[in-house]
Design an enzyme around this catalytic site. Structure first.
Site, PDB file in Angstrom:
ATOM      1  N   ASN A  19      -3.560   8.696   4.620  1.00  0.00           N
ATOM      2  CA  ASN A  19      -2.338   8.143   5.211  1.00  0.00           C
ATOM      3  C   ASN A  19      -2.295   8.209   6.733  1.00  0.00           C
ATOM      4  O   ASN A  19      -1.737   7.327   7.387  1.00  0.00           O
ATOM      5  CB  ASN A  19      -1.110   8.892   4.669  1.00  0.00           C
ATOM      6  CG  ASN A  19      -0.855   8.622   3.195  1.00  0.00           C
ATOM      7  OD1 ASN A  19      -1.231   7.562   2.690  1.00  0.00           O
ATOM      8  ND2 ASN A  19      -0.238   9.566   2.510  1.00  0.00           N
TER       9      ASN A  19
ATOM     10  N   ARG B 128       0.831  -1.217   0.000  1.00  0.00           N
ATOM     11  CA  ARG B 128       0.000   0.000   0.000  1.00  0.00           C
ATOM     12  C   ARG B 128       0.861   1.261   0.000  1.00  0.00           C
ATOM     13  O   ARG B 128       0.532   2.240  -0.683  1.00  0.00           O
ATOM     14  CB  ARG B 128      -0.928  -0.009   1.220  1.00  0.00           C
ATOM     15  CG  ARG B 128      -1.872   1.184   1.244  1.00  0.00           C
ATOM     16  CD  ARG B 128      -2.981   0.969   2.265  1.00  0.00           C
ATOM     17  NE  ARG B 128      -3.989   2.011   2.167  1.00  0.00           N
ATOM     18  CZ  ARG B 128      -4.264   2.876   3.139  1.00  0.00           C
ATOM     19  NH1 ARG B 128      -3.591   2.824   4.275  1.00  0.00           N
ATOM     20  NH2 ARG B 128      -5.202   3.797   2.973  1.00  0.00           N
TER      21      ARG B 128
ATOM     22  N   HIS C 294      -5.890  -5.702  -2.510  1.00  0.00           N
ATOM     23  CA  HIS C 294      -6.692  -6.051  -1.338  1.00  0.00           C
ATOM     24  C   HIS C 294      -6.856  -7.560  -1.185  1.00  0.00           C
ATOM     25  O   HIS C 294      -7.636  -8.013  -0.353  1.00  0.00           O
ATOM     26  CB  HIS C 294      -8.049  -5.343  -1.387  1.00  0.00           C
ATOM     27  CG  HIS C 294      -7.934  -3.846  -1.259  1.00  0.00           C
ATOM     28  ND1 HIS C 294      -9.001  -2.994  -1.404  1.00  0.00           N
ATOM     29  CD2 HIS C 294      -6.858  -3.049  -1.017  1.00  0.00           C
ATOM     30  CE1 HIS C 294      -8.590  -1.736  -1.242  1.00  0.00           C
ATOM     31  NE2 HIS C 294      -7.298  -1.738  -1.020  1.00  0.00           N
TER      32      HIS C 294
ATOM     33  N   HIS D  70       0.543   4.355  -2.612  1.00  0.00           N
ATOM     34  CA  HIS D  70       0.358   5.741  -2.171  1.00  0.00           C
ATOM     35  C   HIS D  70       1.540   6.627  -2.550  1.00  0.00           C
ATOM     36  O   HIS D  70       1.383   7.841  -2.686  1.00  0.00           O
ATOM     37  CB  HIS D  70       0.110   5.791  -0.659  1.00  0.00           C
ATOM     38  CG  HIS D  70      -1.277   5.378  -0.277  1.00  0.00           C
ATOM     39  ND1 HIS D  70      -1.893   5.754   0.888  1.00  0.00           N
ATOM     40  CD2 HIS D  70      -2.192   4.614  -0.942  1.00  0.00           C
ATOM     41  CE1 HIS D  70      -3.122   5.245   0.942  1.00  0.00           C
ATOM     42  NE2 HIS D  70      -3.315   4.542  -0.149  1.00  0.00           N
TER      43      HIS D  70
HETATM   44  C1  HEM Z   1      -9.039   1.317  -5.952  1.00  0.00           C
HETATM   45  C2  HEM Z   1      -8.958   2.232  -5.012  1.00  0.00           C
HETATM   46  C3  HEM Z   1      -8.484   1.931  -3.620  1.00  0.00           C
HETATM   47  C4  HEM Z   1      -9.086   2.347  -2.482  1.00  0.00           C
HETATM   48  C5  HEM Z   1     -10.342   3.200  -2.367  1.00  0.00           C
HETATM   49  C6  HEM Z   1      -8.323   1.804  -1.384  1.00  0.00           C
HETATM   50  C7  HEM Z   1      -8.608   2.027  -0.037  1.00  0.00           C
HETATM   51  C8  HEM Z   1      -7.995   1.385   0.999  1.00  0.00           C
HETATM   52  C9  HEM Z   1      -8.377   1.531   2.383  1.00  0.00           C
HETATM   53  C10 HEM Z   1      -9.462   2.453   2.909  1.00  0.00           C
HETATM   54  C11 HEM Z   1      -7.580   0.713   3.103  1.00  0.00           C
HETATM   55  C12 HEM Z   1      -7.617   0.503   4.619  1.00  0.00           C
HETATM   56  C13 HEM Z   1      -6.763   1.553   5.320  1.00  0.00           C
HETATM   57  C14 HEM Z   1      -6.907   1.526   6.823  1.00  0.00           C
HETATM   58  O1  HEM Z   1      -7.838   0.923   7.325  1.00  0.00           O
HETATM   59  O2  HEM Z   1      -6.049   2.139   7.499  1.00  0.00           O
HETATM   60  C15 HEM Z   1      -6.701   0.052   2.198  1.00  0.00           C
HETATM   61  C16 HEM Z   1      -5.762  -0.883   2.545  1.00  0.00           C
HETATM   62  C17 HEM Z   1      -4.919  -1.493   1.652  1.00  0.00           C
HETATM   63  N1  HEM Z   1      -4.768  -1.182   0.325  1.00  0.00           N
HETATM   64 FE1  HEM Z   1      -6.047  -0.094  -0.782  1.00  0.00          FE
HETATM   65  N2  HEM Z   1      -7.283   1.073  -1.866  1.00  0.00           N
HETATM   66  C18 HEM Z   1      -7.328   1.133  -3.236  1.00  0.00           C
HETATM   67  C19 HEM Z   1      -6.425   0.567  -4.107  1.00  0.00           C
HETATM   68  C20 HEM Z   1      -5.300  -0.131  -3.723  1.00  0.00           C
HETATM   69  C21 HEM Z   1      -4.242  -0.516  -4.604  1.00  0.00           C
HETATM   70  C22 HEM Z   1      -4.148  -0.138  -6.075  1.00  0.00           C
HETATM   71  C23 HEM Z   1      -3.352  -1.234  -3.845  1.00  0.00           C
HETATM   72  C24 HEM Z   1      -2.068  -1.868  -4.265  1.00  0.00           C
HETATM   73  C25 HEM Z   1      -1.815  -2.332  -5.468  1.00  0.00           C
HETATM   74  C26 HEM Z   1      -3.883  -1.289  -2.517  1.00  0.00           C
HETATM   75  C27 HEM Z   1      -3.325  -1.985  -1.484  1.00  0.00           C
HETATM   76  C28 HEM Z   1      -3.816  -1.993  -0.194  1.00  0.00           C
HETATM   77  C29 HEM Z   1      -3.338  -2.897   0.829  1.00  0.00           C
HETATM   78  C30 HEM Z   1      -2.328  -4.010   0.626  1.00  0.00           C
HETATM   79  C31 HEM Z   1      -4.026  -2.575   1.995  1.00  0.00           C
HETATM   80  C32 HEM Z   1      -3.871  -3.219   3.377  1.00  0.00           C
HETATM   81  C33 HEM Z   1      -2.795  -2.477   4.161  1.00  0.00           C
HETATM   82  C34 HEM Z   1      -2.532  -3.025   5.533  1.00  0.00           C
HETATM   83  O3  HEM Z   1      -3.133  -4.013   5.951  1.00  0.00           O
HETATM   84  O4  HEM Z   1      -1.686  -2.405   6.216  1.00  0.00           O
HETATM   85  N3  HEM Z   1      -5.048  -0.585  -2.459  1.00  0.00           N
HETATM   86  N4  HEM Z   1      -6.968   0.487   0.924  1.00  0.00           N
END
Ligand code: HEM
Ligand SMILES: *[C@@H]1O[C@H](CO)[C@@H](O)[C@H](O)[C@H]1NC(C)=O
Ligand SMILES: *[C@@H]1O[C@H](CO)[C@@H](O)[C@H](O)[C@H]1NC(C)=O
Length: 318
Positions: free
Chosen positions: A95, A63, A194, A67
């Site tokens: 973030n 992530r 995800h 970002h």
């Molecule tokens: C399509 C639009 C996307 C949205 C709206 C989105 C939104 C989010 C949100 C809200 C979280 C949780 C953050 C938290 O609870 O602190 C998250 C976690 C995450 N996102 Fe996304 N995301 C998107 C796309 C992506 C992309 C493109 C990737 C990587 C290729 C990605 C990888 C991740 C990962 C791996 C997590 C888990 C992080 C952790 O457990 O520490 N996301 N995302």
């Protein structure tokens, strides 16, 4: 300047006509082969240690890379810490109290500096670490083009405007990725990030309590650790295998078990339904397309050549 360009073009034409079709410096897989041959091993070893200690770290680093790339390009800007005189991206809404894993990048950087002083950018370390996190959790590997340099700036406003919200609808997601040169299908496959990791309750609460395009049993399960009020920071897994980089994220979407609103919009009667079905039916196609899209995302506006710098410490400009 002109002679540097001429030399560069000459070198390019000798090395490879294909890889150097313009005077713009390109990333290349072998960028540090001569200057830091142990780089890939160092990154993999520190990442293996980190993911063994805490599997979620693979997700957190993936992530961070997303970002980074979506704000000013893949230039390590997200790694810059706020100081009294510098405002970075870490306190932007997407973030703050959310982006994590900075210490792992710092640990890698320390070991890389010991092996190859002043040579490898933090932006490249993040690109390699993100790949390794995915692979350590069972994903397919890919070759990471390198040669990014680190920014001397960051953009709080860019982080607030260019990173998608978990409450976004499908047209918004498609246009935000299009703004970075990525197609709707690439948006859908990159959302497969995800496949691993967790979200905080406050970001999926409305979905599990109020939305109707959700499997009721799934909503009940998630509610058990995400109350209607309070417990904002409690975690829910994105899919049923949050430590395994597989295609179950898409299988969950088809079963109306997407965690975020922005996850389920990919399979809700719209343009991405067919792609989601394809990935839900074939882990191999998902993993292949994800790897290709990660290379493309990693190519968003890198600083190359003499632009930017090689930071000595990832959290602070030189
Ligand atoms: C399509 C639009 C996307 C949205 C709206 C989105 C939104 C989010 C949100 C809200 C979280 C949780 C953050 C938290 O609870 O602190 C998250 C976690 C995450 N996102 Fe996304 N995301 C998107 C796309 C992506 C992309 C493109 C990737 C990587 C290729 C990605 C990888 C991740 C990962 C791996 C997590 C888990 C992080 C952790 O457990 O520490 N996301 N995302
Ligand atoms: C790395 O290079 C910097 C600047 O060239 C120098 O100040 C520093 O002492 C070097 N560190 C090591 C460990 O060689
Ligand atoms: C459900 O939606 C209503 C109306 O928009 C809102 O007031 C309420 O806070 C929502 N409930 C949850 C748990 O998000």
């Amino acid at each position: 300047m002109a002679s540097t360009t001429t030399q560069f073009l000459l070198a390019c034409s000798i090395i490879s006509l294909l890889a150097c079709s313009s005077a713009n410096a390109q990333l290349s897989v072998n960028f540090y082969a001569g200057t830091c041959p142990t780089l890939a091993n160092i990154v993999r070893n520190v990442m293996r240690q980190a993911v063994t200690t805490e599997p979620r770290m693979g997700a957190s680093i993936l992530r961070l890379f997303f970002h980074d790339c979506f704000v000013q390009g893949c230039d390590g800007s997200i790694l810059l810490d706020d100081t009294a005189s510098f405002t970075g991206e870490q306190n932007a809404l997407p973030n703050r109290n959310s982006a994590r894993g900075f210490q792992v990048i710092d640990a890698i950087k320390t070991r890389v500096e010991a092996a190859c002083n002043n040579t490898v950018s933090c932006a490249d370390i993040l690109a390699l670490a993100a790949r390794d996190g995915v692979v350590l959790l069972g994903g397919l590997s890919w070759q990471v083009p390198l040669g990014r340099r680190d920014s001397r700036t960051a953009s709080l406003s860019g982080a607030n405007s260019d990173l998608p919200s978990p409450f976004a609808d499908l047209p918004t997601l498609i246009s935000m990725f299009a703004a970075k040169g990525l197609t709707a299908r690439e948006m859908t496959v990159l959302s497969g990030g995800h496949a691993i990791g967790f979200s905080q309750c406050s970001l999926f609460r409305n979905r599990i309590y109020n939305e109707t395009n959700i499997d009721p049993a799934f909503a009940t399960t998630r509610k058990a650790n995400c109350p209607a009020s309070g417990g904002d920071t409690r975690l829910g897994p994105f899919d049923n295998t949050p430590n395994r980089f597989d295609n179950s994220y898409y299988q969950n979407l088809v079963a109306r078990r997407g965690l975020l609103h922005s996850d389920q919009v990919l399979f809700n009667g719209g343009s991405q339904d067919a792609t989601v079905r394809t990935y839900s039916n074939s882990a191999a196609i998902f993993l292949r397309d994800f790897a290709a899209a990660m290379v493309k995302m990693g190519n968003i506006s890198p600083l190359t050549g003499t632009n930017g710098e090689i930071r000595r410490s990832c959290g602070i400009i030189n």
